[in-house]
Structure formats: structure tokens, C-alpha cells
Scaffold this motif. Structure first.
Motif, PDB file in Angstrom:
ATOM      1  N   SER A 282       3.448 -13.045   8.968  1.00 31.88           N
ATOM      2  CA  SER A 282       2.563 -12.288   9.574  1.00 31.88           C
ATOM      3  C   SER A 282       2.094 -11.267   8.293  1.00 31.88           C
ATOM      4  O   SER A 282       2.879 -10.913   7.408  1.00 31.88           O
ATOM      5  CB  SER A 282       3.169 -11.269  10.665  1.00 31.88           C
ATOM      6  OG  SER A 282       4.041 -10.482  10.161  1.00 31.88           O
ATOM      7  N   LYS A 283       0.984 -10.787   8.597  1.00 35.96           N
ATOM      8  CA  LYS A 283       0.233  -9.754   7.824  1.00 35.96           C
ATOM      9  C   LYS A 283       1.142  -8.534   7.827  1.00 35.96           C
ATOM     10  O   LYS A 283       1.487  -7.962   6.708  1.00 35.96           O
ATOM     11  CB  LYS A 283      -0.967  -9.224   8.174  1.00 35.96           C
ATOM     12  CG  LYS A 283      -1.702  -8.307   7.326  1.00 35.96           C
ATOM     13  CD  LYS A 283      -3.001  -8.262   7.965  1.00 35.96           C
ATOM     14  CE  LYS A 283      -3.778  -6.784   7.158  1.00 35.96           C
ATOM     15  NZ  LYS A 283      -5.186  -6.715   7.887  1.00 35.96           N
ATOM     16  N   ALA A 284       1.779  -8.224   8.830  1.00 34.66           N
ATOM     17  CA  ALA A 284       2.625  -7.130   8.925  1.00 34.66           C
ATOM     18  C   ALA A 284       3.789  -7.109   8.044  1.00 34.66           C
ATOM     19  O   ALA A 284       4.317  -6.208   7.234  1.00 34.66           O
ATOM     20  CB  ALA A 284       2.601  -6.516  10.484  1.00 34.66           C
ATOM     21  N   MET A 285       4.578  -8.390   8.029  1.00 37.66           N
ATOM     22  CA  MET A 285       5.696  -8.700   7.554  1.00 37.66           C
ATOM     23  C   MET A 285       5.389  -8.672   5.836  1.00 37.66           C
ATOM     24  O   MET A 285       6.023  -8.134   5.105  1.00 37.66           O
ATOM     25  CB  MET A 285       6.388  -9.990   7.880  1.00 37.66           C
ATOM     26  CG  MET A 285       7.462 -10.266   6.934  1.00 37.66           C
ATOM     27  SD  MET A 285       8.911  -9.118   7.134  1.00 37.66           S
ATOM     28  CE  MET A 285       9.725  -9.225   8.689  1.00 37.66           C
ATOM     29  N   LEU A 286       4.465  -9.319   5.629  1.00 39.99           N
ATOM     30  CA  LEU A 286       3.805  -9.343   4.128  1.00 39.99           C
ATOM     31  C   LEU A 286       3.645  -8.056   3.580  1.00 39.99           C
ATOM     32  O   LEU A 286       4.138  -7.738   2.433  1.00 39.99           O
ATOM     33  CB  LEU A 286       2.613 -10.214   4.031  1.00 39.99           C
ATOM     34  CG  LEU A 286       2.790 -11.752   4.369  1.00 39.99           C
ATOM     35  CD1 LEU A 286       1.410 -12.486   4.352  1.00 39.99           C
ATOM     36  CD2 LEU A 286       3.445 -12.577   3.308  1.00 39.99           C
ATOM     37  N   GLY A 287       2.992  -7.042   4.231  1.00 35.30           N
ATOM     38  CA  GLY A 287       2.795  -5.720   3.975  1.00 35.30           C
ATOM     39  C   GLY A 287       4.188  -5.048   3.700  1.00 35.30           C
ATOM     40  O   GLY A 287       4.355  -4.125   2.825  1.00 35.30           O
TER      41      GLY A 287
END
Length: 182
Positions: free
Chosen positions: A33-38
Motif C-alpha cells: 500500500s501507498k500508506a505503508m510505503l510512505g
């Protein structure tokens, strides 16, 4: 571990930028997920080994890109282990060598460890050697028990898993071979 999280996040961000990708683009390529990557980029989250594999595969880099930048024999003993929620710990023994096409890790699996690994990129082969204790390795849904001195080679471009149901820790060497041109 905080410095290591920061370094891992910096490596992820540098690779993402070198590929000219947004977090959305990396999310699409990796399934993370984008959130996890961030959170990983900001050093706020410890990714599991499975998540790191997804990221490495999606960005077409070896796992040691994130765990062992600049690894040399002199620095190896000070290179910290990567711990994840499964209980698995990973220490790069040899960072990826493009001339030889492999990297090698020492992996500890304490009692109760269960770690599922997503399929790696096509052509990647793993060589697992148990150097202490016993563990089980699932390949295509079939569990194989490996004890001290046992070894198994398998195509890692399909999901696989590691577990330790024994009371004692298992320690393995995991040599990962990449196809030419990766």
C-alpha cells in the motif's frame, strides 16, 4: 534500529526516485500500500521480510539493496539484523554481487516463527541450508522438514513459507540466485 529504519527508508525513496515513480506507482508494482510505503520511507514502520521482498521484486533490486548497502567483510559483523513481526531475523552475509548474480543471508527462525514469502521475480532460485536446528519449508503448499546439514534448492518465483515448530532456534543460510540481466 531507528538508524536502520531511516537508512532503509532512504534507500527505498532513492530507488523510487531513480525509477521516476510516485508512491502510487511503486504501490501498483509491488502490491504494498501507498500508506505503508510512505511509512517505510519516513522510518515509521518496520516492514516484514515478506513486504521487503515485494518491494525488492517490484523495484527489480535484490533484497540486500535494502539491508546491506555498502556491505564489506570489515563491516559485516556490525551490520544489524533485520527483525520482523514473524520472529524471523535476517543478516546479510554477502550483499548482491552482479557479476556472480547472488546474495546470501543468515536467517534465524526462533520457536514459533512462521513467515510467508511472496513469489519473487521470474527466474530467482533460493538455496536453503540448515546450519543449526530444524525448520520446515513450504513449496507449492507442501511442507518439507529440514534438519541441521539438510539443504533444498527451489524456484522462488512462487509463494513459499518458512516455519519453526521446534523448541530450539533454527539458523539457515539462504543463497538467492538471480537470473542474468536482473
Amino acid at each position: 534500529m531507528e538508524a536502520d529504519l531511516a537508512a532503509l527508508g532512504q534507500r527505498l525513496k532513492a530507488r523510487r526516485q531513480a525509477c521516476r515513480m510516485s508512491l502510487d506507482g511503486v504501490s501498483r508494482e509491488t502490491g504494498v500500500s501507498k500508506a505503508m510505503l510512505g511509512q517505510i520511507e519516513r522510518g515509521e514502520s518496520v516492514p516484514t521480510v515478506a513486504t521487503l521482498w515485494k518491494i525488492a521484486s517490484g523495484l527489480r533490486v535484490p533484497m540486500s539493496y535494502f539491508l546491506a548497502p555498502g556491505l564489506t567483510p570489515a563491516s559485516r559483523s556490525s551490520t544489524p539484523w533485520h527483525h520482523d513481526a514473524s520472529g524471523m531475523t535476517v543478516l546479510p552475509l554477502f550483499a548482491f554481487d552482479p557479476g556472480l548474480g547472488f546474495e546470501m543471508f543468515v536467517i534465524d527462525l526462533p520457536q514459533g516463527t512462521f513467515s510467508e514469502s511472496p513469489a519473487h521475480a521470474a527466474g530467482i532460485v533460493e538455496h536453503v541450508v540448515v546450519i543449526e536446528g530444524a525448520m520446515e519449508l513450504a513449496i507449492e503448499g507442501q511442507w518439507h522438514r529440514l534438519e541441521t546439514g539438510d539443504a533444498m534448492r527451489f524456484a522462488a518465483d512462487r509463494p513459499h513459507a518458512y516455519r519453526n515448530l521446534d523448541a530450539a532456534r533454527a539458523r539457515i543460510h539462504d543463497l538467492i540466485h538471480y537470473p542474468a540481466g536482473m
